[in-house]
Design an enzyme around this catalytic site. Structure first.
Site, mmCIF file in Angstrom:
data_model
loop_
_atom_site.group_PDB
_atom_site.id
_atom_site.type_symbol
_atom_site.label_atom_id
_atom_site.label_comp_id
_atom_site.label_asym_id
_atom_site.label_seq_id
_atom_site.Cartn_x
_atom_site.Cartn_y
_atom_site.Cartn_z
ATOM 1 N N LYS A 214 0.808 -1.221 0.000
ATOM 2 C CA LYS A 214 0.000 0.000 0.000
ATOM 3 C C LYS A 214 0.841 1.271 0.000
ATOM 4 O O LYS A 214 2.042 1.263 0.244
ATOM 5 C CB LYS A 214 -0.977 -0.026 1.181
ATOM 6 C CG LYS A 214 -2.111 -1.023 0.958
ATOM 7 C CD LYS A 214 -3.185 -0.929 2.007
ATOM 8 C CE LYS A 214 -4.355 -1.859 1.645
ATOM 9 N NZ LYS A 214 -5.405 -1.863 2.677
ATOM 10 N N ARG A 248 -3.473 -10.144 5.311
ATOM 11 C CA ARG A 248 -3.882 -10.207 3.909
ATOM 12 C C ARG A 248 -2.743 -9.661 3.053
ATOM 13 O O ARG A 248 -2.436 -8.471 3.097
ATOM 14 C CB ARG A 248 -5.159 -9.394 3.716
ATOM 15 C CG ARG A 248 -5.725 -9.404 2.303
ATOM 16 C CD ARG A 248 -6.982 -8.538 2.232
ATOM 17 N NE ARG A 248 -7.551 -8.535 0.889
ATOM 18 C CZ ARG A 248 -7.178 -7.702 -0.078
ATOM 19 N NH1 ARG A 248 -6.222 -6.797 0.151
ATOM 20 N NH2 ARG A 248 -7.750 -7.752 -1.274
#
Length: 269
Positions: A214, A248
């Site tokens: 991210k 995740r």
């Protein structure tokens, strides 16, 4: 926590959720897994590397993403879910915030609904999850960043989602929460929340951490999306120290090994 026919015990060991985006436009792996053969090959690889849940996503949720119809999202995800459940003994999560897509995914075999809006986007979502007695992940998200007291507001927002789930009849042992790193948060807010993940133990529910590749990592390290694996591993390790249970990630092997090593050290008595 019960997901499908499997029980996951908080604190016993870290659990890796492998990301399988069957989309043409996801921010880091768009188009890589959107055929049946490549999706199943990647699933087999992630399981071999340590993944115990496969998270199937049919719509990119990167910043500025293009929303697609329910029908297109179902067409992308349902056949993949069905094939994974047919070929592998693994729990399958469906990454969607739309109740119609969730219901179709459940019929295809999905064990968990991973809702990036924490049940707040689609008023029918909680009822669908409860109807089929499925597990869910409730992520923190909001339409704006107008926080009054940032950390307290994140907890309050998630509290609303947890209460919605319980009110709909979803069992407590089928709920996990997600801090929503990268959603409705700037760089400092993401880093601050990472350093205060223990606040999410308020509900005594499992915590899923989704930081893989991210922008928080890219901005901190000044790296493109293709070079964020080590940064992701660092966030996973901190997450485990802070008490997260599920992770995740795109890069299963490196995260699984780092988490397993960290867990061994933390467990030594």
């Amino acid at each position: 926590m019960i997901i499908g026919n499997k029980t996951f015990e908080s604190g016993k060991e870290p659990y890796v959720m492998g990301i399988l985006n069957v989309t043409p436009d996801s921010f880091s792996d768009g188009g890589q897994h959107n055929t049946m053969d490549t999706a199943l090959f990647t699933t087999e690889k992630m399981i071999a590397e340590g993944a115990v849940i496969i998270d199937v996503g049919g719509e990119s949720t990167r910043p500025g993403y293009t929303k697609i119809s329910d029908e297109e999202e179902i067409d992308r995800t349902a056949p993949i879910i069905e094939a994974i459940k047919r070929d592998f003994d693994v729990a399958v999560s469906l990454d969607t915030y739309k109740s119609a897509v969730a219901e179709a995914g459940i019929h295809a075999g999905a064990d968990l609904i991973n809702d990036i809006w924490g049940l707040k986007y689609d008023e029918k979502m909680a009822a669908v999850i409860a109807k089929y007695d499925k597990a869910c992940c409730l992520m923190h998200n909001r339409e704006n960043t107008d926080y009054t007291d940032y950390l307290a507001d994140v907890v309050s927002d998630l509290d609303e989602s947890v209460n919605m789930a319980l009110a709909a009849g979803i069992d407590r042992d089928k709920i996990m929460v997600d801090p929503g790193i990268g959603f409705a948060k700037d760089l400092h807010q993401n880093l601050l929340l990472m350093n205060n993940l223990e606040l999410l133990h308020k509900w005594d529910l499992p915590i899923l951490l989704g930081t893989s590749r991210k922008s928080m990592i890219g901005l901190t390290l000044d790296l493109p999306v293709t070079e964020r694996e080590e940064g992701t591993v660092a966030t996973s390790v901190l997450g485990l120290v802070k008490g997260c249970d599920f992770f995740r990630v795109h890069d299963v092997k490196s995260n699984y090994r780092a988490l397993k090593m960290t867990h061994a050290m933390l467990s030594a008595r």
